[in-house]
Design an enzyme around this catalytic site. Structure first.
Site, mmCIF file in Angstrom:
data_model
loop_
_atom_site.group_PDB
_atom_site.id
_atom_site.type_symbol
_atom_site.label_atom_id
_atom_site.label_comp_id
_atom_site.label_asym_id
_atom_site.label_seq_id
_atom_site.Cartn_x
_atom_site.Cartn_y
_atom_site.Cartn_z
ATOM 1 N N ASP A 32 -2.087 -1.199 10.720
ATOM 2 C CA ASP A 32 -2.344 -1.157 9.275
ATOM 3 C C ASP A 32 -3.007 -2.435 8.751
ATOM 4 O O ASP A 32 -3.413 -2.487 7.586
ATOM 5 C CB ASP A 32 -1.007 -1.012 8.516
ATOM 6 C CG ASP A 32 -0.568 0.434 8.387
ATOM 7 O OD1 ASP A 32 -1.358 1.332 8.734
ATOM 8 O OD2 ASP A 32 0.572 0.666 7.924
ATOM 9 N N LYS A 90 0.851 -1.203 0.000
ATOM 10 C CA LYS A 90 0.000 0.000 0.000
ATOM 11 C C LYS A 90 0.882 1.247 0.000
ATOM 12 O O LYS A 90 2.055 1.207 0.415
ATOM 13 C CB LYS A 90 -0.942 0.034 1.212
ATOM 14 C CG LYS A 90 -0.259 0.210 2.593
ATOM 15 C CD LYS A 90 -0.155 1.667 3.050
ATOM 16 C CE LYS A 90 0.636 1.832 4.293
ATOM 17 N NZ LYS A 90 1.739 2.433 4.622
HETATM 18 O O1 C5P Z 1 0.285 -0.829 15.446
HETATM 19 P P1 C5P Z 1 1.701 -0.991 14.963
HETATM 20 O O2 C5P Z 1 2.407 -2.144 15.617
HETATM 21 O O3 C5P Z 1 1.791 -1.028 13.488
HETATM 22 O O4 C5P Z 1 2.445 0.345 15.398
HETATM 23 C C1 C5P Z 1 3.824 0.414 15.492
HETATM 24 C C2 C5P Z 1 4.200 1.621 16.330
HETATM 25 O O5 C5P Z 1 3.901 2.822 15.596
HETATM 26 C C3 C5P Z 1 3.482 1.776 17.637
HETATM 27 O O6 C5P Z 1 4.124 1.082 18.658
HETATM 28 C C4 C5P Z 1 3.554 3.292 17.867
HETATM 29 O O7 C5P Z 1 4.819 3.648 18.356
HETATM 30 C C5 C5P Z 1 3.442 3.845 16.464
HETATM 31 N N1 C5P Z 1 2.072 4.205 16.108
HETATM 32 C C6 C5P Z 1 1.495 5.335 16.682
HETATM 33 N N2 C5P Z 1 0.211 5.674 16.335
HETATM 34 C C7 C5P Z 1 -0.479 4.942 15.452
HETATM 35 C C8 C5P Z 1 0.085 3.799 14.852
HETATM 36 C C9 C5P Z 1 1.371 3.457 15.202
HETATM 37 O O8 C5P Z 1 2.108 6.029 17.479
HETATM 38 N N3 C5P Z 1 -1.718 5.315 15.149
#
Ligand code: C5P
Length: 300
Positions: free
Chosen positions: A140, A14
């Site tokens: 995501d 994406k």
């Molecule tokens: O949810 P995911 O594991 O993909 O997110 C990775 C990191 O990205 C989270 O630990 C956080 O630090 C950051 N993040 C965030 N806000 C979001 C998505 C991700 O701060 N909406």
């Protein structure tokens, strides 16, 4: 009745055609407003049942972890435990989407494994069910289950499909040889310092009206400035894409991949050649906007 013993699936990347951060939440995550778009760049995923009670993952990238650190493994573990599946699962991933690149390669693989296991074990889960299961594995991943053009809010889990979908473009992707981890980029972002926010509603109306000129003028990713501060070459790649005929260029997700949008296939192919010559990066790709519902024309 024939039982399905294996599935072969495509796991697509994406790009974020817009990414806004509205604020920081108490749980440390950020409140987002993004427009997501599937592109044709893909990994191939083969999944089969095996008699032994284990999860085996193989990939063409010898250095890629294939244990619980891998999102595809996590997806298989989740399904196996939740639905008491006693058979084992073998997954082969032929990876082409660069890793830690801002293209959701790992998230897409995870979503594809959820979709694949739903088919293989006839779990009867809807797309909505799979999106719900996917969220604890990563922000995501619900979108990667949905695919196409979508508005994503919250941490990325409040999804609205956008129709008509994002207009067709050829997409040139340039990933410099560094990895930017998403938590690191968010840690370096101070929401109060964001100089320019995208106007998400304006972008949505441009998509609706197929107004590609204003669409390109409005597209923006607020994480780009953070990434450029850390790795200024992103700026140079953006410029180079424009010099090579892109209508717009910007960073995807938390980077470092930069993409350029092209209307003309020949111009896009030539840009790939020129950029490969200039930057000598391994990961420079020709791709195109992919919408599952209307991608009937073969664009390669
Ligand atoms: O949810 P995911 O594991 O993909 O997110 C990775 C990191 O990205 C989270 O630990 C956080 O630090 C950051 N993040 C965030 N806000 C979001 C998505 C991700 O701060 N909406």
């Amino acid at each position: 009745m024939i039982t399905l013993e294996y599935v072969n699936l495509r796991s697509r990347a994406k790009i974020n055609v817009s990414l806004d951060v509205l604020g920081k939440r108490d749980d440390g995550y950020h409140e987002l407003e993004m427009i997501m778009q599937t592109i044709s760049l893909e990994d191939k995923i083969f999944i089969k049942k095996i008699p032994t009670d284990e999860i085996i993952i193989k990939s063409n990238l010898k250095w890629l972890p294939v244990d619980e650190r891998n999102l595809a493994y996590k997806a298989a573990r989740l399904i196996k435990d939740k639905y008491n599946i006693s058979e084992g699962i073998y997954i082969n991933m032929e990876k082409r989407i660069p890793v830690s690149a801002g293209l959701a390669g790992g998230s897409s693989n995870c979503a594809t494994v959820l979709v694949g296991l739903n088919k293989l074990f006839k779990l009867g889960l809807s797309s909505k069910d799979l999106q719900k299961l996917a969220l604890p594995l990563g922000s995501d991943i619900p979108y990667c289950v949905m695919r196409g053009t979508a508005l994503a809010k919250g941490v990325g889990e409040i999804l609205t499909p956008i129709t008509p979908s994002f207009p067709f473009f050829y997409v040139v992707l340039v990933k410099p040889p560094i990895s930017l981890q998403t938590p690191f980029i968010f840690k370096n972002l101070n929401v109060a310092d964001i100089k320019k926010h995208p106007d998400t509603n304006a972008i949505l109306s441009c998509i609706k009206n197929n107004d590609t000129t204003n669409l390109c003028l409005n597209m923006h990713n607020v994480l780009e400035d953070v990434a450029i501060n850390i790795y200024p070459k992103i700026s140079l790649i953006k410029e180079e894409l424009l010099l090579n005929g892109a209508l717009h260029s910007m960073m995807s997700g938390s980077g470092p991949t930069v993409f350029g949008l092209f209307e003309d296939k020949k111009v896009a192919k030539l840009a790939v050649k020129n950029l490969r010559q200039k930057f000598k990066y391994r990961d420079i790709f020709f791709s195109y906007i992919f919408n599952p519902q209307n991608n009937l024309k073969k664009k390669n």
